[in-house]
Design an enzyme around this catalytic site. Structure first.
Site, short mmCIF file in Angstrom:
data_model
loop_
_atom_site.label_atom_id
_atom_site.label_comp_id
_atom_site.label_asym_id
_atom_site.label_seq_id
_atom_site.Cartn_x
_atom_site.Cartn_y
_atom_site.Cartn_z
N CYS A 184 -1.90 -14.14 -19.34
CA CYS A 184 -2.14 -13.19 -18.25
C CYS A 184 -1.05 -13.25 -17.18
CB CYS A 184 -3.51 -13.39 -17.62
SG CYS A 184 -3.69 -15.00 -16.83
N ARG A 194 -11.64 -14.71 -12.53
CA ARG A 194 -11.06 -15.99 -12.14
C ARG A 194 -11.66 -16.45 -10.83
NH1 ARG A 194 -4.79 -16.61 -10.94
NH2 ARG A 194 -5.37 -15.57 -9.01
N HIS A 196 0.81 -1.22 0.00
CA HIS A 196 0.00 0.00 0.00
C HIS A 196 0.84 1.27 0.00
CE1 HIS A 196 -3.87 -2.20 1.28
NE2 HIS A 196 -3.76 -2.08 -0.02
N ARG A 229 -8.47 -11.17 -10.25
CA ARG A 229 -8.15 -12.10 -9.15
C ARG A 229 -9.15 -11.82 -8.04
NH1 ARG A 229 -2.53 -10.57 -10.55
NH2 ARG A 229 -1.41 -12.43 -11.21
N ARG A 252 8.07 -20.09 -7.24
CA ARG A 252 8.11 -18.72 -7.78
C ARG A 252 8.36 -17.67 -6.69
NH1 ARG A 252 1.73 -17.95 -9.43
NH2 ARG A 252 1.96 -15.74 -8.98
N GLU A 284 -1.69 -23.61 -16.59
CA GLU A 284 -0.64 -23.28 -15.62
C GLU A 284 0.22 -24.47 -15.23
OE1 GLU A 284 -1.96 -19.96 -12.84
OE2 GLU A 284 -3.60 -21.38 -12.63
N ASN A 344 3.36 -17.45 -14.77
CA ASN A 344 4.05 -17.52 -13.47
C ASN A 344 4.02 -18.95 -12.95
OD1 ASN A 344 3.93 -14.74 -13.82
ND2 ASN A 344 2.19 -14.48 -12.44
N ASP A 345 2.82 -19.51 -12.92
CA ASP A 345 2.72 -20.88 -12.41
C ASP A 345 3.25 -21.89 -13.42
OD1 ASP A 345 1.77 -20.90 -9.75
OD2 ASP A 345 -0.14 -20.11 -10.45
C1 PEP Z 1 0.02 -17.04 -13.29
O1 PEP Z 1 0.20 -18.06 -12.60
O2 PEP Z 1 0.77 -16.70 -14.22
C2 PEP Z 1 -1.13 -16.15 -13.00
C3 PEP Z 1 -1.43 -15.15 -13.80
O3 PEP Z 1 -1.84 -16.40 -11.88
P1 PEP Z 1 -1.35 -15.96 -10.41
O4 PEP Z 1 -0.13 -15.10 -10.59
O5 PEP Z 1 -2.48 -15.26 -9.78
O6 PEP Z 1 -1.05 -17.29 -9.79
MG MG Z 2 -1.40 -18.77 -11.33
#
Ligand code: PEP
Ligand code: MG
Length: 596
Positions: free
Chosen positions: A507, A337, A194, A301, A470, A436, A459-460
């Site tokens: 995404c 999501r 924040h 999210r 990660r 993912e 990311n996942d």
């Molecule tokens: C991802 O895993 O790339 C993703 C967009 O979802 P999150 O980062 O919320 O796990």
């Molecule tokens: Mg993810």
């Protein structure tokens, strides 16, 4: 003293000035016991302190709203909610009653319990909220201990300075005077904490996550802070001062240019339109996304509705949140999501058992299908939001066809109920999945028969392909989205989606990285979702690189044997179309300098 340190770029801008190190602490609470007869009076003192803290935070919220707007003001809502949290208040009262300790001590102990529970999650979103907890705790303790102490700047100074601290709370940040605070450099925090958000709103350049910086440096040292690159140079040379002054001018021009991009179409030089949507974490982020030129929400999210809560979120509250985002984008798609709980996220009401390997545990769609009451409430709220726009339902962590078919069956049942209750919804909504895991990629052809779209969560996907956590800083350098295995999986996903005639978007954070975007464009992806702040830069890349050029370069990158070699090929390719020097993050580091 000379020191170059890299942290997380939190608020752009280049400033030069002396450092001012500020050490502030949560008030020390003496261990005081009380007489049995004094319990009621102590409980009344607690109520008064909570009421006073609530009043103060509400006043800061109002000031923030007047000064920075309602979205920024909402930053203080979690603190106001914590002050009403029954578990916190009742727990504190119980300590006073049962152990005959002072309300201050009891409150401190209870907050400590919350803090250690939140820390254990290790999740960035939860860790960011620790700072709100600290802000709220300090205020209540001050009231209980009868300490005053100003909010905001700790003391007066006659010239501008770069504020250095271990951490800053939201209420301190919002009361900083941008005339005198040239920049902020803090050891803790992330881009989404924040304080970082408020620093951006106040246009104070800031770097967070500098680890031990405040312990190493001293007040008075001259420094240059580059909030766009996330670098601070203590004791800069004359040459560096000249380089950064010139860079500052170029950055200003660049920012003006980026601002104008919001209204221009996202289209490549060879006329391929690109869809740029935004990732949001809160309904209030939707307006910001619109201002940054987003063409819809590619990832909403929804964990904010559950993280840290002790009860299921009400359907009405969810409906309002989803409907809000939809109404901000009446003509564009909004991908909501479903709860991506478990792993590291913090649903207190679920009493998640501690797991040996939470990221390989009860996570995402698995939790939702196992807790149908929770899931059905969310599905109903999303279905109701479909009445207001193009809502798409996105399922996280899908590995099995059955996870999609069971969700669809539940949706049909909830549709029947809504019809029976006379509540409107739009039956044309889409249901798709986040890709993912390697399992989802390797069965993508079959999954595509049941999904209306794929959205790659890079990311996942990187984490699960390389078996690299990660969030583990020690493994930071091993988290390689350009690893040949990850590239191959992304290529396959795009191919499977294309064959099935469904949209494949991305995404994950890779789309926010210029090299990553270049790669994805070359793989044939034309729809992306990134956080609002980077949308203009992403659009800048899209408008500069011809798809044909990206495609041939990516063919070569796919042949590379290492992540580094693939990145080098991509870098060479993108450099032909674009100068990355001014992009936020590591691209923009000044030449020939190594950080400590
Ligand atoms: C991802 O895993 O790339 C993703 C967009 O979802 P999150 O980062 O919320 O796990
Ligand atoms: Mg993810």
């Amino acid at each position: 003293m000379r020191l170059i340190k890299d942290g997380t770029a939190a608020s752009p801008g280049i400033v030069e000035g002396p450092l001012r190190v500020v050490h502030w602490e949560v008030p020390r609470v003496p261990h005081e016991t009380i007489e049995a007869g004094a319990v009621e009076a102590e409980l009344a003192r607690l109520d008064e302190a909570v009421a006073r803290a609530t009043e103060e935070i509400a006043a800061i919220k109002t000031q923030t709203e007047e000064r920075l707007g309602s979205v920024q003001a909402q930053i203080f809502d979690p603190q106001l909610l914590m002050l009403q949290d029954e578990e916190l208040l009742e727990g504190t009262r119980a300590y006073v009653r049962d152990n005959h300790i002072s309300a201050a001590r009891a409150f401190e102990l209870k907050v400590l319990e919350f803090r250690s529970e939140w820390r254990r999650t290790g999740h960035p979103m939860v860790l960011d909220r620790l700072n709100d907890l600290l802000d709220m705790e300090t205020r209540v303790l001050r009231a209980l201990l009868d300490l005053d102490g100003p909010d905001g700047e700790p003391d007066e100074a006659d010239q501008g300075y770069i504020l250095v601290a271990r951490d800053l709370t939201p209420s301190m940040t919002v009361q900083l005077d941008p005339q005198r605070i040239l920049g902020i450099a803090v050891d803790a925090g992330s881009r989404t904490s924040h304080s970082a958000i408020l620093a951006r709103a106040l246009h104070i350049p800031a770097i967070v996550g500098l680890r031990d910086f405040s312990e190493i440096v001293e007040s008075g040292h001259p420094a240059i802070l580059d909030g766009r690159a996330g670098r601070i140079i203590v004791g800069p040379t004359e040459h560096e001062r000249t380089v950064y002054r010139e860079r500052d001018i170029r950055v200003h021009e660049w920012e003006r240019e980026l601002l104008q991009l919001a209204d221009l179409p996202a289209v490549t030089p060879d006329r391929q339109p690109i869809l740029l949507r935004a990732n949001i974490d809160l309904p209030g982020d939707a307006e910001d996304a619109l201002e940054h030129g987003a063409q819809g929400i590619g990832l909403f999210r929804t964990e904010f509705l559950v993280v840290g809560r002790s009860q299921y979120p009400e359907e009405e509250e969810q409906y309002r949140a989803y409907r809000h985002a939809t109404e901000v984008f009446p003509d564009d798609a909004v991908y909501i999501r479903t709860f991506d709980l478990g792993g590291d996220k913090y649903p207190r009401f679920l009493e998640m058992p501690p797991e040996e390997n939470p990221f390989l545990g009860w996570r995402g769609i698995r939790v939702c299908l196992d807790v149908p009451d929770l899931f059905r409430g969310q599905l109903r709220a999303i279905l109701r939001a479909t009445a207001h726009g193009d809502v798409r339902i996105m399922l996280p962590m899908v590995n099995e066809i059955e996870e999609v078919t069971r969700t669809r069956a539940m949706l049909e049942e909830e549709e029947d109920r809504l019809r029976a209750e006379g509540l409107p919804y739009n039956a044309g909504y889409k249901v798709g999945i986040m890709v993912e895991t390697p399992a989802a990629v390797l069965t993508a052809t079959n999954l595509a028969r049941h999904a209306d779209f794929f959205s790659i969560g890079t990311n996942d996907l990187t984490q699960y392909t390389l078996a690299v956590d990660r969030g583990n800083a020690r493994l930071g350098a091993r988290f390689k989205p350009f690893h040949p295995a990850v590239l191959e999986l992304m290529r396959r996903t795009v191919g499977a989606g294309r064959e099935a005639g469904i949209e494949v978007s991305v995404c994950g954070d890779l789309a926010a990285n210029p090299l990553g975007l270049f790669l994805l464009l070359g793989l044939g992806v034309t729809a992306f979702s990134v956080s609002s702040g980077v949308l203009p830069e992403v659009k800048k890349v899209a408008r500069a690189v011809p798809i044909a050029g990206a495609r041939s370069c990516v063919e070569e990158a796919l042949e590379a044997r290492t992540a580094e070699a693939a990145a080098a090929v991509l870098m060479e390719g993108i450099n032909q179309h674009l100068d990355l020097a001014l992009f936020s993050g590591r691209w923009s580091l000044a030449p020939d300098e190594e950080a400590s």
